[in-house]
Design an enzyme around this catalytic site. Structure first.
Site, mmCIF file in Angstrom:
data_model
loop_
_atom_site.group_PDB
_atom_site.id
_atom_site.type_symbol
_atom_site.label_atom_id
_atom_site.label_comp_id
_atom_site.label_asym_id
_atom_site.label_seq_id
_atom_site.Cartn_x
_atom_site.Cartn_y
_atom_site.Cartn_z
ATOM 1 N N SER A 194 -22.452 80.271 133.981
ATOM 2 C CA SER A 194 -21.457 79.733 133.054
ATOM 3 C C SER A 194 -21.028 80.817 132.066
ATOM 4 O O SER A 194 -20.497 81.850 132.457
ATOM 5 C CB SER A 194 -22.026 78.507 132.353
ATOM 6 O OG SER A 194 -21.032 77.830 131.625
ATOM 7 N N ASP A 212 -21.478 79.174 139.077
ATOM 8 C CA ASP A 212 -20.706 77.996 138.701
ATOM 9 C C ASP A 212 -19.885 78.185 137.432
ATOM 10 O O ASP A 212 -19.967 77.396 136.491
ATOM 11 C CB ASP A 212 -21.622 76.776 138.544
ATOM 12 C CG ASP A 212 -20.850 75.473 138.793
ATOM 13 O OD1 ASP A 212 -20.086 75.431 139.763
ATOM 14 O OD2 ASP A 212 -21.010 74.525 138.013
ATOM 15 N N HIS A 342 -24.108 71.281 137.696
ATOM 16 C CA HIS A 342 -23.606 72.519 137.097
ATOM 17 C C HIS A 342 -24.689 73.593 137.019
ATOM 18 O O HIS A 342 -24.414 74.779 137.204
ATOM 19 C CB HIS A 342 -23.060 72.213 135.698
ATOM 20 C CG HIS A 342 -22.619 73.419 134.942
ATOM 21 N ND1 HIS A 342 -21.715 74.343 135.442
ATOM 22 C CD2 HIS A 342 -22.960 73.875 133.698
ATOM 23 C CE1 HIS A 342 -21.516 75.296 134.550
ATOM 24 N NE2 HIS A 342 -22.269 75.049 133.486
#
Length: 375
Positions: A194, A212, A342
């Site tokens: 992230s 991700d 996630h």
């Protein structure tokens, strides 16, 4: 039944020994002891079907019933996955101490440097670190707590700009090299999740992997970020309760990883006299001024960066147009883990580690056999 048959059965029964009286439960000693032992003590068990307990009563005296079963959400210490917990002084700020977790590489093994996302910590890569070492025993893993996260302390925890995070990462790598006495830097594989996928762009390394994070979907998600933050609890009564919330809310799906990483996300506020003293270490709402700066232009930077590139996503719907074109042109390797959330590296540490190990092998220089004339 005939009378003859009844007489026959009555005669047989009269010859049997008398039955013992039923045990009077009320006569049991209140101090009767029962020992509960866990036949399966694997902390990764996630359901009652995968574990069992055996209750054994003491045959001489009978003390009280004692349960030795531990809370399935009890925290797991960092040293289950790393060999060292480093406190690294910043060469540019005397009041800054970076916290990092390290398992050093051996021989000519690579060093995987991991950078977590916003609101997380270096321990989010704990399970992946163990799996990488299982696949490549000579590999090392360095996982840092970014400023404002975990146990890192800086002169300005509120400065989470991209430039500051990138500078911090470079300092952590260089100070670690000096502290460990390495003559030269090992081959580096930089891994970011992230927000952490941004802090390492631009540094020349063997290769880097992003977990991700895609510019288009990240910017779209920012619109609902405040709604998400307002829906989660602001505090917890215990660390175990924090672990439980992450699992029940499906924020994390791997109990073993949650028990390792979640405790680093919470701090005990000694001034809070309520029954819920555990608060979030990082106030994500205060990071809002940096949100767009983290992600705008990310896809272009990713595609233009030098070196091998790996992108692992939790779904193909996260790809934006620029990345779809780049993927068709073979500019990076794309892997999709559709069964995870996630936090792909926490939900599927085995698959993530296998992908990173294979990525390292692809980036290693090709060693050709000697020519015939040189043999």
């Amino acid at each position: 039944m005939s009378d003859l048959h009844r007489e026959f059965l009555r005669a047989k029964l009269s010859k049997l020994p008398a039955m013992p009286p039923p045990h009077d439960l009320s006569s049991m000693d209140e101090d009767e002891e029962y020992e509960v032992t866990d036949d399966f003590q694997d902390s990764s068990s996630v359901s009652s079907a995968s574990s069992t307990s055996t209750i054994r009563a003491n045959q001489f005296n009978r003390p009280e019933l004692k349960s030795k079963l531990s809370n399935p959400h009890d925290p797991i210490c960092w040293n289950s996955h790393f060999s060292k917990n480093l406190r690294l002084p910043s060469p540019t700020s005397p009041t800054t101490i970076f916290n990092a977790y390290l398992t050093a590489p051996t021989a000519s093994g690579p060093l995987f440097v991991t950078h977590h996302g916003a609101g997380s910590s270096g321990l989010s890569f704990a399970c992946v670190a163990s799996e990488i070492r299982r696949i490549i025993p000579a590999a090392g893993v360095l996982s840092l707590d970014a400023r404002g996260h975990g146990q890192t302390v800086t002169d300005d925890d509120s400065d989470l700009s991209l430039e500051t995070l990138s500078r911090d990462l470079v300092e952590v790598i260089e100070v670690t090299k000096e502290m460990c006495g390495w003559e030269k830097m090992p081959d580096l594989i930089l891994v970011g999740h992230s927000l952490g996928g941004l802090g390492r762009l631009g540094r020349a390394v063997q290769g880097y992997a992003v977990l991700d994070v895609v510019e288009g979907s990240a910017i779209d998600a920012l619109q609902s970020m405040q709604t998400y933050l307002s829906s989660r609890p602001s505090s917890f009564s215990t660390l175990s309760q924090g672990v439980d919330w992450h699992l029940r809310s499906r924020t994390l799906r791997n109990p073993l990883s949650a028990r390792t990483s979640v405790p680093a996300l919470l701090v005990n506020d000694s001034s809070d006299n309520s029954s819920r003293p555990w608060h979030w270490r990082t106030d994500l709402a205060k990071t809002q001024p940096f949100w767009e700066g983290w992600f705008v232009g990310l896809s272009r930077k990713f595609l233009e960066a030098r070196g091998g590139k790996l992108l692992i996503l939790a779904g193909t719907d996260r790809l934006d147009k620029e990345l779809m074109i780049g993927q068709m042109q073979g500019k990076y390797q794309l892997l999709v883990f559709p069964e995870v959330g996630h936090f792909v590296h926490e939900d599927a540490p085995e698959k993530t580690a296998a992908a990173l190990a294979d990525f390292h092998k692809r980036q290693s220089p090709l060693v050709l056999p000697p020519k015939v004339g040189q043999m």
